[in-house]
Every structure is written in C-alpha cells, then in structure tokens.
Design an enzyme around this catalytic site. Sequence first.
Site, mmCIF file in Angstrom:
data_model
loop_
_atom_site.group_PDB
_atom_site.id
_atom_site.type_symbol
_atom_site.label_atom_id
_atom_site.label_comp_id
_atom_site.label_asym_id
_atom_site.label_seq_id
_atom_site.Cartn_x
_atom_site.Cartn_y
_atom_site.Cartn_z
ATOM 1 N N HIS A 381 0.827 -1.208 0.000
ATOM 2 C CA HIS A 381 0.000 0.000 0.000
ATOM 3 C C HIS A 381 0.861 1.257 0.000
ATOM 4 O O HIS A 381 0.652 2.165 -0.819
ATOM 5 C CB HIS A 381 -0.914 -0.020 1.218
ATOM 6 C CG HIS A 381 -1.828 1.168 1.313
ATOM 7 N ND1 HIS A 381 -3.151 1.129 0.902
ATOM 8 C CD2 HIS A 381 -1.630 2.432 1.768
ATOM 9 C CE1 HIS A 381 -3.706 2.320 1.097
ATOM 10 N NE2 HIS A 381 -2.802 3.118 1.628
ATOM 11 N N GLU A 382 1.814 1.320 0.905
ATOM 12 C CA GLU A 382 2.598 2.555 1.026
ATOM 13 C C GLU A 382 3.493 2.780 -0.187
ATOM 14 O O GLU A 382 3.723 3.929 -0.587
ATOM 15 C CB GLU A 382 3.415 2.536 2.315
ATOM 16 C CG GLU A 382 2.590 2.427 3.590
ATOM 17 C CD GLU A 382 1.528 3.507 3.743
ATOM 18 O OE1 GLU A 382 1.583 4.526 3.031
ATOM 19 O OE2 GLU A 382 0.634 3.334 4.583
ATOM 20 N N HIS A 385 1.558 4.392 -2.816
ATOM 21 C CA HIS A 385 1.416 5.841 -2.627
ATOM 22 C C HIS A 385 2.535 6.633 -3.302
ATOM 23 O O HIS A 385 2.389 7.851 -3.511
ATOM 24 C CB HIS A 385 1.412 6.181 -1.138
ATOM 25 C CG HIS A 385 0.051 6.251 -0.538
ATOM 26 N ND1 HIS A 385 -0.936 7.070 -1.029
ATOM 27 C CD2 HIS A 385 -0.477 5.627 0.548
ATOM 28 C CE1 HIS A 385 -2.025 6.942 -0.277
ATOM 29 N NE2 HIS A 385 -1.782 6.075 0.676
ATOM 30 N N GLU A 404 -6.112 7.761 -1.764
ATOM 31 C CA GLU A 404 -6.272 6.601 -0.878
ATOM 32 C C GLU A 404 -7.066 5.467 -1.521
ATOM 33 O O GLU A 404 -6.710 4.293 -1.389
ATOM 34 C CB GLU A 404 -6.928 7.018 0.442
ATOM 35 C CG GLU A 404 -6.050 7.892 1.321
ATOM 36 C CD GLU A 404 -4.783 7.206 1.801
ATOM 37 O OE1 GLU A 404 -4.606 5.995 1.563
ATOM 38 O OE2 GLU A 404 -3.944 7.889 2.425
ATOM 39 N N TYR A 466 -11.417 3.619 1.949
ATOM 40 C CA TYR A 466 -10.456 2.525 1.834
ATOM 41 C C TYR A 466 -11.079 1.198 1.404
ATOM 42 O O TYR A 466 -10.338 0.261 1.100
ATOM 43 C CB TYR A 466 -9.732 2.318 3.169
ATOM 44 C CG TYR A 466 -8.795 3.433 3.534
ATOM 45 C CD1 TYR A 466 -7.442 3.356 3.243
ATOM 46 C CD2 TYR A 466 -9.262 4.576 4.169
ATOM 47 C CE1 TYR A 466 -6.581 4.382 3.562
ATOM 48 C CE2 TYR A 466 -8.406 5.613 4.503
ATOM 49 C CZ TYR A 466 -7.067 5.511 4.193
ATOM 50 O OH TYR A 466 -6.205 6.539 4.518
#
Length: 533
Positions: A381-382, A385, A404, A466
Amino acid sequence: MKMLFRLIALGLLGVFALIAFSLSAPEAAFSAQPTLQPTETAAPLTTPTSVPTPPLLDLPEVDWEDVGAHKKAMKPAFADDVDRFVDANRYFIVARLSFEPDAVFRAAQRVRFTNRTGEALDLLVFRLYANTPALGGRMNVHHVEVNGVKVEPSLSNLRSVMGVPLPVPLQDGESVELRMDFTLVMTRGLNTSYGRFGYVNDVVSATAWYPTLSVYEPGIGWWTDLPSPQGDPSYTEIGLYEVQLTLPAEMVVAMSGVIVETRRNADGTITYRDVTGPMRDHAFQASKRYMVTETRADGTRIVMLHYRDQADSPTDGTKVAMQYAVQALQIFNATFGEYPYAELVVAQNPTPSGVEFPGIIQIAERAWVQGNRFLEVVIAHEIGHQWFYALVGNNQVALPWIDESLTSYTEFVYFRAAYADPKVGEDYVDSFQQRYTNYLARGLPDLPLDLPVRSYVGISYGAIVYTKGPLFFVELEHVIGREMVYAAIAEYFRRHKYGIAATEDVQRAFEDVSKRDLSALFNQWVRGTQPRA
C-alpha cells in the site's frame, strides 16, 4: 494503546485502515495468524522545552538556476525531468537537531517562489503544519525577509497559517526569495498523525517540519483549511529541496531524495547534505537505533532502515520486508509507469500502521515480523502511494479518495501479480467486498467517495475511502475490462505525474482510454448524484 490498535483494525481511524484488511487476507497467500511484536512503552509527554529565540543562522546564498545536484536524486533516464522545475517551489534548508530532552530544531530556510497563478499576488501563504492539532508540535517562525527586507507575517488557524506580505505585488511570471528562521519542538513521547510526526522510542519522524508553501487555487485563493486529525494533514505542490541537516553522530538518518555529502564536525555531530528531485514534501527518519540494509530493483536503491537492537532476532522481518518492497516496486513500475527516483526508503517505525512520504515509507514496528501478513499489505500500500500522492498529487484533505482509494486498489494489483495462484488476488478482493457489504448491512450511510475527510464520521472514513473506493475500480473492471482499467491508470499517471489532480482528471483518463462515457458510474459511486442500480 491496545484500543488504538483495535480501532485501526476495525477501520475506525481513517488514514490507513489496513490492519482490518490484513485480518482477512487470502489464506492461499498467508496461513498463519499475524504476529505483532510487543508494543513499546512510549515515554510520557513532558512540558515542551522552552526555546529562546536563537540568533540568525548563517544561511548561504543560493544559485537557483543551478539544478545539477538535484539530478543526482533521479534515475539517469529521468534526470532531465529536473530541468522542468527550475521555477517550481524551491527550498534550501539548514537545520540542527538536538535533544534537550525533547527533539529541538533550530533552522533557517531560503525559499524561492515563482508566481505561476496568472494573477498578481500581494501575499504568500505558508503552512506551519506542526502547529495543527493533527501534529501537535510547536513551530515558531521568528524572522522573515522578502528579497532582503524584513517583514512581519500574520498567523491564523491556530498558528498553522502564516501570511507573508509582499512589499511589492508579485506579477505573474515573477519570482521572489524569502528567508525564514524558525524553531520546532517535538515533545519527547510525541507520536501523532499515525506516527508521521514525533519523537518516540528514540525515533524521530519528521514530515512538515519546515514552513511549507501552501497551494494557490485560481479563482479561490490560498488553501488555508485546518486538516482533520482523521486524515492526511497536507496539500502541497512539487518542488526541489536541498537540506543540510546536522544531528548527533550516533544517529542514523534517511531522507527524501539522496544524501550527497557527509561532514563530521568537531562537536560530535554530523552534517548531511541531502538533495531531491521534483518532490511534494521533504521528510526524514532518524534514530540511534537504526541500521541500514539495502538492495536494488529496477535501477532504484531500496534502503531498509531497521532497528539494530532487533536485527538478530529470528523473527526480524527485514528480509521479507525487502522482498515485498522489491516485488511492489517492480509490479507498479510495470503496471503504472516507472518510479523515477534513485532511492526508496522503507523504515521500521513506531507508527501503528503505515505512512507515506515522497521517497520514504514508514512501516509499523509491531508488524516487522517474519510471517506477519500485514507486513506485506502495508508495504504494498505505502509503495503504491509513491505513484498516487507522491508523484500524482491531490488535495488529501478535501479529496482523500483520489490517492487513498486508488492506492488501496494498487493492493489488488499487487496480489494479483505477486502470486501465481489467481485465487489469492480473487480472495483478497472478495474480502473487501465482504467488509463493505457488512458495513451497509448495519444501516450505515453509503456516502460518495469525493467528500472531504471531515465529512466521514466514525468508521465511515475507512469503510468508504479505503473499502468502497477500491471496489469502484473493480466495478470499472466489470464495465471496461481489467486491462483497460490498468491502462487508464497508467495514462492518468503519465498525464499528471508531478502535478495535482482532481476527480474530473480521473474520469477523463478513464473515458479517453476506454472511449466510453462513464459519467453514470462516476456519478453513482464517486459523486453520489445518481442512485446505484
């Protein structure tokens, strides 16, 4: 603290409700229950250190036209991207970090701002994010100059908005140089905004640690909203940064960009010179507990910043964390477009979950364990980003879904590609659908996606942004096909890399690539202006 983890696990706190996601991760990929390390006990908050106004720092002059050093922060194929940002927001920061026992910054910066608004400006606005309730620090700007002339700034919104008057209106296309001297105190034990800002367990997490230019929106003006503690706190444009950071020699540090010079000082400190390519923010992580393990993938140096005191533990997660980071970087490079920077830092951190910064991601220390399925989810996930927030920006406070929801969808992309068994990706997507169905079954509001953070109350932020958000892209797969969705996201990335996007830009990329009118879908899921079938 136990309740905090439980709340995050249920998606009640917003910025990153992924512990809930991990609890239903596909059994084909993960057979063991997640194993979290014991929670470290943070030092209790103390009365903030009183910092007398220091003398002005020696701040060198800057040749703003010379961007050669910034190209070192890019992979060779992207070095020339820097030339496009000579007139972007430019920062040259000199800072000294000491521990008294709080983390105290004494710093100064030169900022060059070029007016690209199409309007004449008589005021520039900087955000002192550290002063917001979301971050809980204490920043004091005690000297401001505009082109060498001392001016008196104004403060508003709990001292988080600083207006700098310009002696002469700045016409479109003109530039101005500012000097600011400031101090910042992070109280020992401070750990706010999901761990993105603070000094806890001997780890300094620094984002928004300097006065940051706000965004001027034509026809509206400078962005001055106070961010909700539930979401990400900032809204910034791409700029070029050079930072000279001095701190005790026993500290190991990693920063956005690359460190190009290191100087040992006679007083037992080290000064690091760091430069970035075009980045949306500057952040760093520092601790005497850190050590570095590194590898390379697709031309990027991946730096694992992890705890030395846990490195010999048989359950230490550094090896698998590196594997997940390499996989995520390679999958997203191939799917969306290439990550242009020379480095990517993955930092073990006291955060309860995960947090993204340009070129750096924080990963929960309690998840840094071999066999912990949340570790893979949060790293994927990060790193996602880095494409959606760091490279393609948006107003994270007003439109959190844009980064997000799309980044949560990148988890689907990751699990589909990382495992040969297609059931792994299918089960992972199904787990989101089940949580969303359960949310609706409770009679809770099925809110649109394009609302500001403050409009989502309680569990709705995690459930909508999310969970419903990534499922919207799955719905698009059903309508135009998965390959077309991937191609549309890649086109969206290509168009808006280094820029700022809005909901209309997302829709336009999908319609242009698919050659379909998708207004009904966007109105139903995103804007909420049409009922869903």
